[in-house]
Design an enzyme around this catalytic site. Structure first.
Site, PDB file in Angstrom:
ATOM      1  N   ASP A  42       3.191  -2.865  -4.860  1.00 45.33           N
ATOM      2  CA  ASP A  42       1.735  -2.777  -5.006  1.00 45.33           C
ATOM      3  C   ASP A  42       1.341  -1.488  -5.731  1.00 45.33           C
ATOM      4  OD1 ASP A  42       2.257  -0.965  -3.019  1.00 45.33           O
ATOM      5  OD2 ASP A  42       0.782  -1.744  -1.594  1.00 45.33           O
ATOM      6  N   SER A  43       2.342  -0.635  -6.031  1.00 46.95           N
ATOM      7  CA  SER A  43       2.075   0.528  -6.887  1.00 46.95           C
ATOM      8  C   SER A  43       1.535   0.073  -8.239  1.00 46.95           C
ATOM      9  CB  SER A  43       3.353   1.356  -7.082  1.00 46.95           C
ATOM     10  OG  SER A  43       4.417   0.540  -7.516  1.00 46.95           O
ATOM     11  N   ASP A  81       5.934  -7.311  -2.886  1.00 46.01           N
ATOM     12  CA  ASP A  81       5.214  -6.460  -1.928  1.00 46.01           C
ATOM     13  C   ASP A  81       3.998  -7.191  -1.375  1.00 46.01           C
ATOM     14  OD1 ASP A  81       5.380  -4.016  -0.715  1.00 46.01           O
ATOM     15  OD2 ASP A  81       4.693  -2.856  -2.445  1.00 46.01           O
ATOM     16  N   LYS A 111       8.190  -7.373   1.193  1.00 41.98           N
ATOM     17  CA  LYS A 111       8.232  -6.026   1.786  1.00 41.98           C
ATOM     18  C   LYS A 111       6.851  -5.734   2.357  1.00 41.98           C
ATOM     19  CE  LYS A 111       8.049  -2.040  -0.820  1.00 41.98           C
ATOM     20  NZ  LYS A 111       6.854  -1.369  -0.249  1.00 41.98           N
ATOM     21  N   GLU A 113       4.557  -2.553   4.823  1.00 42.07           N
ATOM     22  CA  GLU A 113       4.563  -1.183   5.333  1.00 42.07           C
ATOM     23  C   GLU A 113       4.270  -1.140   6.827  1.00 42.07           C
ATOM     24  OE1 GLU A 113       1.815   1.167   3.001  1.00 42.07           O
ATOM     25  OE2 GLU A 113       2.789   0.623   1.113  1.00 42.07           O
ATOM     26  N   GLU A 180      10.053   6.510   2.412  1.00 38.25           N
ATOM     27  CA  GLU A 180       9.409   7.229   1.301  1.00 38.25           C
ATOM     28  C   GLU A 180       8.962   8.622   1.724  1.00 38.25           C
ATOM     29  OE1 GLU A 180       6.347   4.967  -0.666  1.00 38.25           O
ATOM     30  OE2 GLU A 180       5.773   6.657  -1.953  1.00 38.25           O
TER      31      GLU A 180
HETATM   32  O1  KIV Z   1       4.852  -0.187  -4.423  1.00 43.46           O
HETATM   33  C1  KIV Z   1       5.856   0.484  -4.640  1.00 43.46           C
HETATM   34  O2  KIV Z   1       6.221   0.798  -5.788  1.00 43.46           O
HETATM   35  C2  KIV Z   1       6.632   0.928  -3.497  1.00 43.46           C
HETATM   36  C3  KIV Z   1       7.704   1.933  -3.756  1.00 43.46           C
HETATM   37  C4  KIV Z   1       7.104   3.282  -3.791  1.00 43.46           C
HETATM   38  C5  KIV Z   1       8.814   1.817  -2.787  1.00 43.46           C
HETATM   39  O3  KIV Z   1       6.394   0.520  -2.405  1.00 43.46           O
END
Ligand code: KIV
Length: 276
Positions: A42-43, A81, A111, A113, A180
């Site tokens: 989600d970055s 994500d 994934k 959090e 992280e």
């Molecule tokens: O969204 C992302 O790029 C991440 C990484 C920082 C692991 O979760």
């Protein structure tokens, strides 16, 4: 790489790497590299869409970006994500959105959090048949509640809590954990306490896998550079140089030269296929 290989690599002491991609072309480049795993993180909210956090990204945004990555990287394990707000309302909501992400994109796993408090949700998703990768330490989706983008686990209490988080995720059935922005000693201690692979970003050398945002490691993203980011190339500079060369040659008339022009009728079928 399959979900089972993560544990195999760890058990055999083989390190591996994990990088982001948010589009078809980047995915195909990673697919041709030695990097083993792709994250459609989600970055992308910040890196691709210019938001100042990962919070605004939606399920639709994620699905839109994961699909071309899966197409561009047929030989690479692709992680999708879960965006903020898509798994924190109820277990039912989390299972429904995890199903949607995998079904509509064909990514290999999801994934999400969170530590101890998210463990029951992870357990429910795993029991529904979807592989889950955890993410603890600095969790960007909820960073504002921790005072912003900061190193986590800097006190003995918070370090202990992080290790408890990792243990809870392992017990819930997560097959690997992204950690992280934590001190190297904390990641090392965590790796000794849990059996599943620890995937570190800004977590020092004692992890099973180094994670990095591709646009960071290649020197493409220009807004800021976190301390843990090393530029292994300077693609931004190369792109600007290339654009400026295109600009200069277009203005001074050296581009397009003869070889880039259609000067004979015979060129046309060669470019557009057989003439009808
Ligand atoms: O969204 C992302 O790029 C991440 C990484 C920082 C692991 O979760």
């Amino acid at each position: 790489m399959t979900v089972l290989d993560f544990q195999k690599y760890k058990d055999e002491g083989r390190k591996f790497t994990y990088v982001t991609a948010y589009d078809y072309t980047t995915a195909s480049i990673v697919n041709d590299s030695e990097c083993e795993v792709i994250l459609v993180g989600d970055s992308l909210a910040m890196i691709m869409l210019g938001y100042n956090s990962t919070v605004p990204i939606t399920m639709e945004d994620m699905i839109y970006h994961i699909r071309p990555v899966v197409k561009g990287a047929p030989n690479t394990f692709v992680v999708g994500d879960m965006p903020f707000g898509s798994y924190n309302v109820s277990k039912e909501q989390a299972i429904a959105n995890a199903n949607r992400l995998v079904k509509e994109t064909q990514c290999d796993c999801i994934k999400l959090e969170g530590g101890v408090t998210m463990a029951p949700t992870i357990k429910a998703i795993v029991e529904s048949g979807i592989s889950v990768m955890g993410h603890i330490g600095l969790t960007p989706q909820t960073a504002t509640s921790f005072g912003g983008f900061k190193v986590q686990g800097g006190t003995p209490e918070s370090a202990r809590q992080l290790i408890e988080d990792a243990k809870a995720l392992e017990k819930a059935g997560a097959f690997a954990i992204v950690v992280e922005c934590v001190p190297s000693v904390v990641a090392k201690a965590m790796r000794e306490e849990v059996h599943i692979p620890i995937l570190g970003i800004g977590a020092g050398p004692d992890v099973d896998c180094q994670v990095m945002v591709t646009q960071d490691l290649l020197g493409m993203y220009g807004d800021f550079k976190p301390k843990f980011v090393k530029h292994f190339a300077n693609i931004r500079e190369e792109m600007i140089k290339g654009l400026n060369r295109f600009h200069e040659e277009s203005i001074n008339g050296t581009f397009p030269s003869e070889e880039y022009c259609f000067n004979k009728a015979v060129d046309i079928p060669a470019v557009y296929g057989s003439a009808k």
